[in-house]
Write an enzyme that holds these catalytic residues in place. Structure first.
Site, PDB file in Angstrom:
ATOM      1  N   ASP A 421      -8.726 -96.784  21.995  1.00 26.61           N
ATOM      2  CA  ASP A 421      -9.863 -96.813  22.906  1.00 26.61           C
ATOM      3  C   ASP A 421      -9.333 -97.245  24.272  1.00 26.61           C
ATOM      4  O   ASP A 421      -8.225 -97.763  24.373  1.00 26.61           O
ATOM      5  CB  ASP A 421     -10.906 -97.801  22.376  1.00 26.61           C
ATOM      6  CG  ASP A 421     -12.052 -98.005  23.343  1.00 26.61           C
ATOM      7  OD1 ASP A 421     -12.607 -97.005  23.816  1.00 26.61           O
ATOM      8  OD2 ASP A 421     -12.380 -99.173  23.631  1.00 26.61           O
ATOM      9  N   ASP A 621     -11.780-102.087  20.418  1.00 26.14           N
ATOM     10  CA  ASP A 621     -12.364-103.400  20.679  1.00 26.14           C
ATOM     11  C   ASP A 621     -13.484-103.738  19.705  1.00 26.14           C
ATOM     12  O   ASP A 621     -14.054-104.816  19.775  1.00 26.14           O
ATOM     13  CB  ASP A 621     -12.869-103.505  22.124  1.00 26.14           C
ATOM     14  CG  ASP A 621     -13.961-102.485  22.435  1.00 26.14           C
ATOM     15  OD1 ASP A 621     -14.485-101.868  21.487  1.00 26.14           O
ATOM     16  OD2 ASP A 621     -14.282-102.301  23.613  1.00 26.14           O
ATOM     17  N   ASP A 625     -16.255 -98.754  18.632  1.00 22.71           N
ATOM     18  CA  ASP A 625     -15.188 -98.159  17.829  1.00 22.71           C
ATOM     19  C   ASP A 625     -15.332 -98.432  16.339  1.00 22.71           C
ATOM     20  O   ASP A 625     -14.453 -98.054  15.564  1.00 22.71           O
ATOM     21  CB  ASP A 625     -13.826 -98.696  18.301  1.00 22.71           C
ATOM     22  CG  ASP A 625     -13.624 -98.497  19.783  1.00 22.71           C
ATOM     23  OD1 ASP A 625     -13.935 -97.404  20.268  1.00 22.71           O
ATOM     24  OD2 ASP A 625     -13.185 -99.435  20.458  1.00 22.71           O
TER      25      ASP A 625
END
Length: 733
Positions: A421, A621, A625
């Protein structure tokens, strides 16, 4: 027919006729519990006439109307429906693979002090009995059993006998303790109780080292989560405070927490207000406000204020304790190599009984036959994996990396692809507002206050940027309604009965907000590398923010080191716009990138990569996600903005926000796998030599016990080297 290692939900066409298709999906064998629901969902698709599948063969038969649907349409429809159950199927497959075929004692449930007492008793007894001449062979039978060495041997073997009998009773198969139990019993009956005591002593030495490693692992995780208070203030009925040990606190008690104190309980605030640092549990960067009717958790720190909390969870029921216990899951969290070791050792146990019978029939020597029972592969093979994996988890936890189970160690070691990410993972997670541009009648104060109202409860890094700027300017959040979060898009709330939306360009367009007035300015901010946040009131755009979040200094080094370690596919998946994604991907020399993704889009990409044979490590994080972290072979949560979702969804949580810990973890787990392979070779080699020498009559029972248990001690000591592994930021193979 595809092999058993093909992707779980891959659709393989077996045969087709007009209006009829049969496919094979390996994952169907795990979905018997939702079979009716799957069939119902497929039948609801227009054009599908009949659906049936077998959980035994994994075949699915579909009859359809060829005038309404093409064959490709049917396959696509099957894929969409079954895709919803892919995670369920994956979890059930892992559980099946890791099911123990025999029950074993859980050494982590026995304390180091217990083994220490046993060692002192056994070693002292051996010395005393040797001085009294008991080392010479004694009478067998009933008189042998009634001797002091025999009675002590049987007394110390209670847990071994219980485990061995339980395995025969419930699993219908012998385990390692069944073998040890048989060896001790035969030794006692034949007057070799000193050999039985030596077997118990050396076995306890190996198990003491294993239990010690596991206890150190628990301590390291507890230390990492920073829980060490021993006393708390309990609120009495008259309102006075009583300073008591944490052990005296019970559920429904009320405790007082003041500035600077760490919480030892989970509970609900019933009075007061405070700002609490939850970074040890959730990783959230800013302290959060907690007031009446809101939950607080053990392991967090009260930064300012004072609260009274009604206790809901204490001791092993607290959030911190549950996290500690995650690494002790001995079923679905086992590494495949550990499961293989357990199965391999279990299959060898009957071989020892068979060898004992063959040797006795061939030689009529009870001594040689007894050696066949004493020397076995199972104990060393089993402990060679369990101790190494526990030592690895301990070393990682000591350095701020929480690995939830042995299976994730193996997954990290085998990973050849990494997905990341962007916001909060590759970037610092501390974005700052660089530009603030109001439109129409709005000014900067209104723009910032309205945006802060919508973002007040958000944990997203961009929300932190807005709230930080609000505090710096000493503005105040206006009264507003409930906040509605649209993942991957933005947030919205209501102020004075007007809808306020804060989010990305796609969020604005979906709500029919005209962005023409911001077009040129947005392009300019884009070129300067700023992320754009749009703010709208009802259907009118009232301003934009330009936010900059710097890339982490060590991220480039971390990715380079991962490539050096053999990771050959590194991709960026982000909900940010194309320009921002491209800029980061180019700077980090990534293999591919995708932008403006929803959480489910990231999960779909991960599944697609796995379908092509990749072993995927997802780094995020834990906010947007969570699905991708859950679907990946191993999910790693890192960043200042980790939330409690990260603790639940990720397999590995890095509490120290340093990306260089990722390649360091890869080095550690690969070393762990090498140590396990070394242990296998040592156990099999040493015990094979012992079996051959014993069968030929060259190795007495006493030395058979010494040789066998020494091999177990050797592999445990070899595993212990992992406790000394230097977990620094250099690449060490």
């Amino acid at each position: 027919m595809p092999n058993r290692n093909s992707p779980l939900m891959k659709i393989n066409v077996i045969h087709t006729l007009e209006g009829r298709i049969r496919v094979h999906v390996r994952g169907l064998k795990y979905l018997g519990g939702v079979k009716a629901r799957i069939i119902e969902e497929l039948i609801e698709i227009e054009g599908l006439l009949y659906v049936e599948f077998s959980t035994i063969s994994g075949n699915l038969l579909v009859k359809y109307d060829p005038f309404q649907l093409l064959e490709l349409d049917v396959i696509s429809a099957i894929g969409i429906v079954l895709g919803q159950y892919s995670l369920m199927s994956l979890q059930l497959e892992r559980e099946e693979k890791n099911t123990n075929i025999v029950s074993e004692r859980r050494l982590q449930e026995e304390s180091v002090s217990t083994f220490t007492k046993r060692l002192l008793i056994t070693s002292s007894a051996l010395i005393a009995f040797t001085l009294k001449g008991y080392h010479r062979r004694m009478n067998g039978g009933f008189r042998g059993i009634m001797s002091l060495p025999s009675l002590l041997s049987l007394g110390l073997s209670t847990s071994i006998f219980k485990s061995g009998i339980d395995s025969l009773k419930y699993n219908k198969k012998p385990n390692a303790d069944t073998l040890t139990m048989s060896a001790i019993l035969v030794a006692v009956l034949t007057g070799r109780s000193m050999s039985a005591l030596m077997t118990i002593l050396l076995s306890d030495v190996a198990e003491w080292m294993t239990a010690y490693t596991m206890e150190r692992t628990r301590e390291a995780i507890s230390d990492m989560l920073n829980v060490d208070n021993q006393n708390v203030y309990r609120v009495l009925e008259d309102g006075s405070l009583e300073f008591v040990p944490i052990e005296d606190i019970k559920v429904d008690d009320v405790v007082s927490i003041q500035t600077g104190e760490k919480l030892q309980i989970d509970g609900t605030v019933i009075m007061g207000q405070a700002y609490i640092d939850q970074s040890a549990i959730t990783g959230e960067y800013f302290p959060v406000s907690r007031s009446e009717k809101e939950m607080v958790f053990a392991g967090t720190v009260l930064k300012s204020g004072q609260i009274h909390v009604k206790v809901e969870n204490i001791g092993d029921d607290t959030t911190v304790s549950r996290i500690v216990h995650l690494v002790e899951d001995a079923s679905s969290k086992k590494a495949q190599i550990q499961t293989y070791a357990d199965r391999f050792s279990a299959q060898l146990i009957p071989l020892n009984f068979a060898l004992a019978g063959i040797v006795f029939l061939a030689t009529r020597s009870i001594t040689r036959a007894l050696s066949m029972l004493i020397i076995d592969y199972s104990c060393g093979v089993r402990l060679s994996t369990a101790t190494a994996l526990s030592a690895c988890i301990h070393n990682a936890a000591r350095n701020g990396v929480l690995i939830k189970g042995g299976n994730y160690i193996e997954a990290i070691a085998n990973s050849d692809s990494v997905v990341l990410d962007k916001t909060g993972t590759m970037t610092e997670g501390k974005p700052r507002i660089i530009s603030m541009i109001p439109f129409g009648d709005s000014d900067e104060k209104k723009l910032l206050e309205y945006a802060a109202a919508a973002e007040e409860d958000s944990a997203h890094p961009l929300a932190h940027a807005i709230l930080t700027e609000l505090r710096v300017r000493n503005y105040h959040i206006p009264k507003h309604g409930l906040t509605d979060v649209v993942l991957g898009r933005g947030v919205q709330t209501s102020i004075d009965e007007r809808v306020v939306r804060v989010g990305n360009k796609k969020f604005m367009l979906e709500n029919k907000i005209n962005l023409e007035v911001s077009k040129d300015l947005a392009e300019t901010l884009d070129k300067r590398g700023e992320s754009i946040i749009f703010v709208a009131e009802d259907e009118q755009l009232i301003g934009i923010f330009g936010v900059h979040d710097a890339l982490k200094e060590n991220m480039k080094k971390a990715l380079n080191r991962l490539r050096y370690l053999g990771v050959d596919d590194i991709r960026l998946l982000t909900g940010d716009v194309a320009f921002q994604a491209e800029k980061v991907a180019v700077r980090m020399n990534m293999d591919d990138y995708e932008y403006e993704l929803l959480p489910e889009d990231k999960a779909h990409t991960v599944l697609q990569m796995q379908g092509n044979g990749a072993t995927v490590m997802m780094i995020g994080d834990g906010v947007n996600d969570a699905p991708a972290l859950a679907y990946s072979d191993v999910g790693i949560a890192i960043g200042n903005t980790r939330t409690d979702i990260a603790i639940e969804s990720a397999d590995v949580t890095i509490t120290n926000d340093d990306p260089l810990l990722i390649p360091s973890t890869v080095v550690l787990v690969r070393k762990t796998m090498r140590v396990i392979r070394e242990n296998f070779i040592s156990v099999i080699g040493i015990n094979t030599v012992g079996i051959v020498l014993s069968a030929l009559g060259f190795l007495p029972v006493f030395w058979s016990s010494v040789l066998h248990n020494s091999s177990t001690i050797i592999v445990v000591l070899n595993s212990g080297r992992l406790l000394l592994h230097s977990f620094d930021r250099r690449i060490q193979q």
